[in-house]
Design an enzyme around this catalytic site. Structure first.
Site, PDB file in Angstrom:
ATOM      1  CD  GLU A 260      23.589  25.803  28.292  1.00 13.63           C
ATOM      2  OE1 GLU A 260      22.511  26.032  27.677  1.00 13.63           O
ATOM      3  OE2 GLU A 260      24.328  24.846  28.023  1.00 13.63           O
TER       4      GLU A 260
ATOM      5  CB  SER B 240      24.064  24.315  21.919  1.00  9.31           C
ATOM      6  OG  SER B 240      23.740  24.439  23.282  1.00  9.31           O
TER       7      SER B 240
ATOM      8  CG  ASP C  99      26.429  25.964  25.537  1.00  9.07           C
ATOM      9  OD1 ASP C  99      25.761  25.089  24.960  1.00  9.07           O
ATOM     10  OD2 ASP C  99      27.510  25.729  26.098  1.00  9.07           O
TER      11      ASP C  99
ATOM     12  CD  GLU D 225      29.915  24.831  23.962  1.00  9.20           C
ATOM     13  OE1 GLU D 225      29.341  23.855  24.481  1.00  9.20           O
ATOM     14  OE2 GLU D 225      29.490  25.385  22.930  1.00  9.20           O
TER      15      GLU D 225
END
Length: 160
Positions: free
Chosen positions: A10, A30, A40, A53
């Site tokens: 991420e 999240s 995210d 996401e």
């Protein structure tokens, strides 16, 4: 261990989007740290805004629950962002899909295979191009309505 790898991926996505010229933030809450379902990553450049996401895998198919995708679409609609599922497989780049373009299993979950991501996924450059041209992608919105991911009313609101 998988959670640490997911967090690292991420952060990598945030950095890649930042380098591409997006204002971007990671929502580390999240995934259960809050009662609200949050994407995210949020990214925008003044022309387009994305709620993403993010999922990664070594090479096995990536699965998302129906609830994850519904929450992404719900948040995106209320926030005014375009929902995207971002996937990254080891030794590959990030690829993005509108939820309506992702294969839906008989059980109501969603699946992205590596070969599909490489052949059909959008790149970060594609997101930039789409931001420059503006507007919702009519074909993808209609596909999402057909698959039941979006209601007709939600789709109409995307064209306002």
């Amino acid at each position: 261990m998988a959670n640490r790898k997911g967090n690292r991926r991420e952060r990598e996505l945030v950095n890649r989007l930042d380098e591409a010229g997006f204002a971007v933030m990671r929502a580390p809450a999240s995934g259960g740290a809050t009662q609200r379902e949050l994407p995210d990553v949020l990214a925008g450049n003044g022309e387009a805004f994305y709620a993403i996401e993010a999922k990664s895998s070594s090479g096995k198919p990536i699965y998302l629950t129906g609830e994850e995708v519904e929450a992404l679409v719900y948040f995106s609609r209320n926030f005014g962002a375009r929902p995207k599922i971002g996937v990254r497989f080891d030794r590959e780049d990030w690829y993005f899909f509108h939820p309506g373009d992702v294969y839906r299993t008989d059980g109501g979950n969603y699946r992205v295979k590596k070969e599909v991501a490489l052949a059909e996924g959008e790149t970060i450059e594609d997101l930039l191009d789409r931001a420059e041209t503006g507007g919702a992608d009519v074909e993808r919105v209609l596909t999402a309505v057909e698959q039941g991911t979006l209601s007709a009313e939600e789709a109409a609101g995307m064209f306002d």
